[in-house]
Scaffold this motif. Structure first.
Motif, short mmCIF file in Angstrom:
data_model
loop_
_atom_site.label_atom_id
_atom_site.label_comp_id
_atom_site.label_asym_id
_atom_site.label_seq_id
_atom_site.Cartn_x
_atom_site.Cartn_y
_atom_site.Cartn_z
N GLU A 67 0.85 -1.19 0.00
CA GLU A 67 0.00 0.00 0.00
C GLU A 67 0.89 1.23 0.00
O GLU A 67 1.82 1.34 0.80
CB GLU A 67 -0.92 0.01 1.22
N LEU A 68 0.60 2.17 -0.90
CA LEU A 68 1.39 3.39 -1.01
C LEU A 68 0.93 4.44 0.00
O LEU A 68 -0.09 4.27 0.67
CB LEU A 68 1.31 3.93 -2.44
N SER A 69 1.65 5.51 0.08
CA SER A 69 1.39 6.53 1.11
C SER A 69 0.03 7.21 0.94
O SER A 69 -0.52 7.75 1.90
CB SER A 69 2.50 7.58 1.10
N ASN A 70 -0.53 7.19 -0.29
CA ASN A 70 -1.84 7.81 -0.52
C ASN A 70 -2.99 6.81 -0.49
O ASN A 70 -4.13 7.16 -0.81
CB ASN A 70 -1.84 8.54 -1.86
N GLY A 71 -2.71 5.57 -0.12
CA GLY A 71 -3.75 4.55 -0.06
C GLY A 71 -3.91 3.71 -1.30
O GLY A 71 -4.68 2.74 -1.31
N ASP A 72 -3.21 4.07 -2.39
CA ASP A 72 -3.23 3.23 -3.59
C ASP A 72 -2.52 1.90 -3.29
O ASP A 72 -1.66 1.83 -2.40
CB ASP A 72 -2.51 3.91 -4.76
N LEU A 73 -2.84 0.87 -4.07
CA LEU A 73 -2.12 -0.40 -4.01
C LEU A 73 -1.21 -0.53 -5.21
O LEU A 73 -1.57 -0.11 -6.32
CB LEU A 73 -3.10 -1.58 -3.99
N LEU A 74 -0.03 -1.07 -5.00
CA LEU A 74 0.91 -1.35 -6.08
C LEU A 74 1.31 -2.82 -5.97
O LEU A 74 1.66 -3.30 -4.89
CB LEU A 74 2.15 -0.46 -5.96
N CYS A 75 1.21 -3.52 -7.09
CA CYS A 75 1.55 -4.94 -7.13
C CYS A 75 2.59 -5.17 -8.21
O CYS A 75 2.55 -4.53 -9.27
CB CYS A 75 0.31 -5.79 -7.41
N CYS A 76 3.55 -6.06 -7.96
CA CYS A 76 4.54 -6.40 -8.97
C CYS A 76 4.68 -7.92 -9.04
O CYS A 76 4.30 -8.64 -8.12
CB CYS A 76 5.88 -5.74 -8.66
N TRP A 77 5.23 -8.39 -10.15
CA TRP A 77 5.41 -9.83 -10.38
C TRP A 77 6.44 -9.99 -11.50
O TRP A 77 6.85 -9.01 -12.14
CB TRP A 77 4.09 -10.50 -10.77
N PHE A 78 6.88 -11.24 -11.75
CA PHE A 78 7.72 -11.43 -12.93
C PHE A 78 6.92 -12.11 -14.03
O PHE A 78 5.98 -12.86 -13.77
CB PHE A 78 9.03 -12.16 -12.60
N GLN A 79 7.32 -11.82 -15.27
CA GLN A 79 6.54 -12.28 -16.43
C GLN A 79 7.44 -12.49 -17.63
O GLN A 79 8.36 -11.72 -17.89
CB GLN A 79 5.47 -11.23 -16.77
N GLY A 80 7.18 -13.59 -18.36
CA GLY A 80 7.94 -13.88 -19.57
C GLY A 80 7.61 -15.26 -20.08
O GLY A 80 6.57 -15.84 -19.76
N SER A 81 8.52 -15.84 -20.85
CA SER A 81 8.26 -17.15 -21.46
C SER A 81 8.68 -18.30 -20.55
O SER A 81 8.55 -19.46 -20.94
CB SER A 81 8.99 -17.26 -22.80
N GLY A 82 9.17 -18.01 -19.35
CA GLY A 82 9.56 -19.05 -18.41
C GLY A 82 10.05 -18.43 -17.13
O GLY A 82 9.55 -17.41 -16.69
N GLU A 83 11.09 -19.05 -16.56
CA GLU A 83 11.67 -18.52 -15.32
C GLU A 83 13.18 -18.33 -15.52
O GLU A 83 13.58 -17.52 -16.34
CB GLU A 83 11.33 -19.43 -14.14
N ARG A 84 14.01 -19.09 -14.80
CA ARG A 84 15.45 -18.81 -14.81
C ARG A 84 16.10 -19.04 -16.17
O ARG A 84 17.14 -18.45 -16.47
CB ARG A 84 16.16 -19.64 -13.76
N THR A 85 15.51 -19.89 -17.02
CA THR A 85 16.13 -20.17 -18.32
C THR A 85 15.58 -19.30 -19.44
O THR A 85 15.97 -19.47 -20.59
CB THR A 85 15.93 -21.65 -18.69
#
Length: 416
Positions: A67-85
């Protein structure tokens, strides 16, 4: 090149979403796009659940919400064609404006060209600076991962935060690292079953590898958000797939510099979530990557996170999947986990009102009777308004997204 396009398979997201909770359903309308653009607020249900973006066929995983200082929510993740490879993997993000019901379009948070970027965590420090910490996978090997960080003071506008600073986090576990591992394994003793013949040799190999400063200084990975102890002190949970144990990065200057704890010794204890009891004791709950039966593992620190008892199994099932936990403002504890020994088709939330001595209430966030879905890697916070927010990976066959759910604490206690 920055890759910012979602491969959307369902372009026409329905205006009504059905959310299963146990054996009953809540139905609520989504905020219209016209209203969202105008900034008009809508009445948000006490219990809500929605996809952060439509189901699509790229791999999306390991989200973190704040939750940000103004009450907004911020979400992050990883994305692509796979993971470590997969060298096209990048860190993505989206924001939910306070009082609105639809998330923004996803945007790129970090993208190291030609390397996989994975396992982001995001949080505000005691000065309300926004931190993003994640790993860059070197040589396509988890054990060679490098910690990176960005800091922002301008993060309330549309799109990605404007980053003020970026660097690599270097940690230097000393000669006490192998000594702690060796004494921890002795504390655990010789286990039965799978560990009775091979574990001692495995443990000797781990201790011997830890004597190499290059090996013990690299490969530490993020997954769970940090515990903010005071306006300056931050405890950032880390783990290693090379050593198959955990470690805590510690900062006393709001994340500008970092030192590290002694390792949390154990047989496959990774991805710790840290809670603090009223007496100052720290409890780390961890994923079980060790021998059967799969159980959430636990360790204790009584000196602020520098030294930890060897990790032992709890009664909670774990299928080798990440968990998360928080302490609420009223002192109650929440644990979010897959309560299974195999599979990730069920995601539960449990509540304790006695700092983990007992867990009297449990409710399911996801419970797929077909056992085909994968709902995992939760991130949980409590908002300033008291609502609990959880983001997690929602995988249904080849279609994947990150899902967000919010509810008041009493929803867990309600057996209806």
């Amino acid at each position: 090149m920055i890759k910012n396009n979602l491969k959307t398979k369902r372009k026409n997201t329905p205006e009504i979403i059905l959310i299963p909770f146990m054996l009953y359903f809540f139905v609520f309308p989504l905020h219209s796009s016209a209203a969202a653009k105008s900034g008009e607020q809508t009445k948000i249900p006490a219990v809500r659940s929605e996809y952060i973006f439509p189901l699509q066929d790229e791999h999306v995983h390991s989200s973190c919400i704040t939750e940000l200082s103004n009450g907004d929510l911020l979400c992050c993740w990883f994305q692509g064609s796979g993971e470590r490879t997969a060298d096209d993997v990048r860190i993505m993000g989206a924001r939910l404006k306070k009082g609105q019901a639809t998330w923004s379009n996803p945007f790129v948070m970090a993208d190291t060209p030609d390397y996989p970027d994975c396992n982001p965590v995001i949080f505000l420090d005691g000065s309300n600076r926004l931190h993003l910490v994640w790993i860059v996978v070197v040589g396509n090997k988890w054990e060679a991962s490098l910690l990176k960080t960005k800091i922002s003071t301008d993060y309330l506008s549309e799109g990605a935060p404007k980053w003020d600073w970026q660097d690599v986090i270097l940690l230097k576990p000393g000669k006490e690292f192998p000594e702690t591992l060796e004494s921890g394994f002795k504390e655990l003793g010789t286990a039965e079953l799978a560990w009775s013949e091979y574990a001692p040799q495995y443990e000797k190999m781990i201790v011997e590898a830890s004597k190499d400063p290059v090996k013990r200084e690299t490969g530490w990975m993020t997954r769970i958000k940090p515990l903010i102890i005071s306006p300056e002190r931050i405890l950032l949970p880390l783990y290693s797939d090379g050593f198959n144990v955990s470690l805590i990065a510690m900062s006393d200057d709001n994340g500008d510099t970092w030192t590290c704890s002694r390792p949390i010794t154990g047989r496959g204890n990774v991805q710790p979530a840290i809670l603090q009891k009223q007496d100052g004791t720290l409890i780390a709950y961890m994923r079980d990557n060790g021998d059967a039966p799969g159980r959430i593992m636990q360790s204790i620190s009584r000196d602020g996170g520098l030294e930890w008892y060897a990790a032992k199994k709890t009664e909670f099932p774990n299928p080798g999947s990440s968990i998360d936990a928080i302490s609420l403002t009223n002192g109650d504890w929440i644990l979010v986990y897959n309560d299974l020994e195999e599979g990730r088709y069920r995601l539960a939330v449990s509540l304790s009102d006695d700092e983990g001595k007992s867990w009297k209430w449990k409710k399911y966030i996801e419970n797929d009777s077909t056992k085909n879905g994968r709902y995992a890697y939760p991130s949980v916070i409590q908002g300033k308004d008291g609502l609990i927010h959880i983001s997690y990976s929602h995988h249904s066959g080849k279609e994947k997204t990150i899902k967000h759910m919010s509810f008041p604490e009493n929803w867990i206690k309600n057996n209806n």
